[in-house]
Motif scaffolding. Structure first.
Motif, short mmCIF file in Angstrom:
data_model
loop_
_atom_site.label_atom_id
_atom_site.label_comp_id
_atom_site.label_asym_id
_atom_site.label_seq_id
_atom_site.Cartn_x
_atom_site.Cartn_y
_atom_site.Cartn_z
N LEU A 156 0.84 -1.20 0.00
CA LEU A 156 0.00 0.00 0.00
C LEU A 156 0.88 1.25 0.00
N ASP A 157 1.95 1.21 0.81
CA ASP A 157 2.90 2.34 0.84
C ASP A 157 3.46 2.59 -0.54
N ALA A 158 3.87 1.51 -1.20
CA ALA A 158 4.45 1.65 -2.54
C ALA A 158 3.43 2.27 -3.49
N LEU A 159 2.18 1.80 -3.40
CA LEU A 159 1.14 2.32 -4.29
C LEU A 159 0.92 3.81 -4.03
N GLN A 160 0.85 4.17 -2.74
CA GLN A 160 0.60 5.58 -2.41
C GLN A 160 1.75 6.45 -2.86
N GLU A 161 2.97 5.93 -2.69
CA GLU A 161 4.13 6.71 -3.10
C GLU A 161 4.09 6.96 -4.60
N LEU A 162 3.72 5.92 -5.36
CA LEU A 162 3.62 6.08 -6.81
C LEU A 162 2.54 7.09 -7.16
N ARG A 163 1.41 7.01 -6.47
CA ARG A 163 0.33 7.96 -6.73
C ARG A 163 0.78 9.38 -6.43
N ASP A 164 1.46 9.54 -5.28
CA ASP A 164 1.94 10.88 -4.91
C ASP A 164 2.90 11.42 -5.95
N ALA A 165 3.70 10.52 -6.53
CA ALA A 165 4.71 10.96 -7.49
C ALA A 165 4.10 11.19 -8.86
N GLY A 166 2.79 11.10 -8.96
CA GLY A 166 2.14 11.48 -10.21
C GLY A 166 1.88 10.35 -11.17
N ALA A 167 1.90 9.08 -10.67
CA ALA A 167 1.57 7.97 -11.56
C ALA A 167 0.11 8.08 -11.97
N GLU A 168 -0.14 7.97 -13.27
CA GLU A 168 -1.52 8.12 -13.73
C GLU A 168 -2.24 6.78 -13.74
N VAL A 169 -1.52 5.76 -14.12
CA VAL A 169 -2.12 4.42 -14.22
C VAL A 169 -1.18 3.45 -13.51
N ILE A 170 -1.72 2.60 -12.65
CA ILE A 170 -0.88 1.66 -11.91
C ILE A 170 -1.51 0.28 -11.96
N GLN A 171 -0.65 -0.69 -12.19
CA GLN A 171 -1.12 -2.08 -12.16
C GLN A 171 -0.21 -2.85 -11.21
N ILE A 172 -0.81 -3.64 -10.35
CA ILE A 172 -0.04 -4.47 -9.44
C ILE A 172 -0.35 -5.92 -9.78
N GLY A 173 0.69 -6.64 -10.22
CA GLY A 173 0.43 -8.00 -10.70
C GLY A 173 -0.54 -7.90 -11.87
N ASP A 174 -1.71 -8.55 -11.74
CA ASP A 174 -2.69 -8.37 -12.80
C ASP A 174 -3.91 -7.61 -12.28
N VAL A 175 -3.68 -6.81 -11.24
CA VAL A 175 -4.76 -5.99 -10.68
C VAL A 175 -4.52 -4.54 -11.07
N ARG A 176 -5.52 -3.95 -11.67
CA ARG A 176 -5.43 -2.53 -12.02
C ARG A 176 -5.84 -1.72 -10.79
N ALA A 177 -4.95 -0.81 -10.38
CA ALA A 177 -5.24 -0.04 -9.17
C ALA A 177 -6.28 1.03 -9.48
N GLY A 178 -7.24 1.15 -8.63
CA GLY A 178 -8.25 2.20 -8.75
C GLY A 178 -8.33 2.98 -7.46
N ALA A 179 -9.34 3.82 -7.38
CA ALA A 179 -9.46 4.67 -6.19
C ALA A 179 -9.73 3.83 -4.94
#
Lengths: 110, 256
Positions: B162-185
């Motif tokens: 979750l930390d990694a995801l939030q860090e990526l979001r904070d850094a301006g990642a527009e689209v994120i996929q973890i494994g085969d899960v697409r991250a959403g809100a």
């Protein structure tokens, strides 16, 4: 009395005209005002003690404000403007308080 | 108690002044009220008028100063470097806003030009695409980074991901996929019983692979800050590999 009227007229004029302080005067005006307040309280005190002299009042008023502004100006040139203006305000504040104490003693006898 | 002479600005150099009253505050003087009345009694002389004039100037100056102080209460007390920071923030913002204005004016001109609604339609499609990408309902492609977190010791928990995801979001990642899960809100992570992590109901196991589309440099820097995500993960015994790529395909989508 005339001084009081003058003060009131000055405040009214200020409220009506809504003047803006010119930039070059901005650092010095607050200190000059405090110095003038000191001179004013000194004048009231001298008046109450019966030693008031108009000439002395006018001269001390003008010289106080000019010297206070000059000190701040000098401090600005030396790079210690803010510290020096704090010092001037402290000294003048002490004088205003002691004048106020003398006035209070005269008026209320306490 | 009658005061040091230099405290009385009005009487400092008065050589002919009345002698100091050594009795100070003690009796033998007129009462306070009479003194006050005497003080207020108008007398006209040149000196008095001059004093009145000075007081007029004083009143005027006080009002002017008070007004000036009220006008810039916030910035008057700020230090120089703070002011410089505020100024550069403001100019950056105005630059951004100016770019926005240019863009919107171009859109407006386009909308006015064609009556068939071509531009409006294109705008709507663009917006739909943007929202689709943000919501995760559309596949995406673009420059970004791939982060692979291998976890030989099995110490990485849902919290770390979750930390990694939030860090990526904070850094301006527009689209994120973890494994085969697409991250959403509303993406969530749970610690799965028996190791591994459950993300949005799907079980993931090490190595965890993040695909993030956005500014690669910013995201890499954000992950690598001291005490940040990468340090924490390495502290847990995991290995983190960050590869930046100019073309990254995020194919997983979220339904609805």
């Amino acid at each position: 009395m005339i001084a009081l009227i003058g003060l009131v007229i000055g405040v009214a004029l200020g409220l009506l005209l809504d003047p803006t302080v010119p930039l070059w005067l901005q650092p010095y005006l607050p200190i000059a005002i405090v110095a003038a307040l000191d001179a004013l309280s000194g004048g009231v005190r001298a008046r109450l003690e019966g030693v008031f002299d108009e000439k002395v009042f006018v001269v001390s008023f003008v010289s106080n404000t000019v010297i206070a502004a000059l000190i701040v100006f000098l401090g600005d040139q030396l790079g210690v403007g803010s510290q020096l203006s704090t010092g001037v305000v402290v000294v003048l504040g002490i004088r205003i308080f002691s004048n106020a104490a003398a006035i209070r003693r005269r008026l209320f006898g306490a | 108690m009658s005061g040091a002479p230099d405290d009385k600005a009005g009487a400092i150099e008065d050589p002919a002044g009345a002698p100091e009253n050594p009795a100070g505050a003690s009796g033998g003087r007129p009462g306070g009220a009479r003194l006050l009345l005497d003080l207020l009694r108008p007398r006209t002389s040149r000196g008095q008028l001059l004093g009145g004039l000075l007081c007029l100037v004083l009143g005027f100056a006080i009002v002017a100063q008070v007004r000036a102080t009220q006008n810039d209460g916030v910035f008057a007390t700020a230090r120089q470097d703070e002011l410089v920071g505020i100024l550069s923030d403001l100019s950056q913002r105005s630059e951004r806003l100016r770019a926005d204005i240019r863009e919107l004016e171009a859109t407006k001109a386009g909308l006015e030009r064609d009556a068939q609604g071509e531009t409006a339609l294109r705008e709507a499609r663009e917006r739909a695409t943007t929202y689709g990408l943000l919501a995760g309902t559309l596949p995406a492609e673009g420059p970004g980074i791939e982060v692979v977190i291998d976890d030989p010791r099995g110490a990485v928990r849902a919290l770390n991901l979750l930390d990694a995801l939030q860090e990526l979001r904070d850094a301006g990642a527009e689209v994120i996929q973890i494994g085969d899960v697409r991250a959403g809100a509303d993406t969530y992570f749970l610690d799965a019983p028996g190791g591994g992590v459950v993300a949005d109901g799907r079980r993931l196991s090490a190595p965890y692979r993040f695909l993030a589309i956005g500014d690669a440099h910013t995201m890499t820097t954000a992950l690598n800050i001291p005490g940040g995500v990468v340090r924490t993960l390495r502290g847990l015994g995991a290995t983190v590999t960050i590869t930046s790529s100019t073309r990254l395909a995020v194919s997983a989508i979220r339904s609805g």
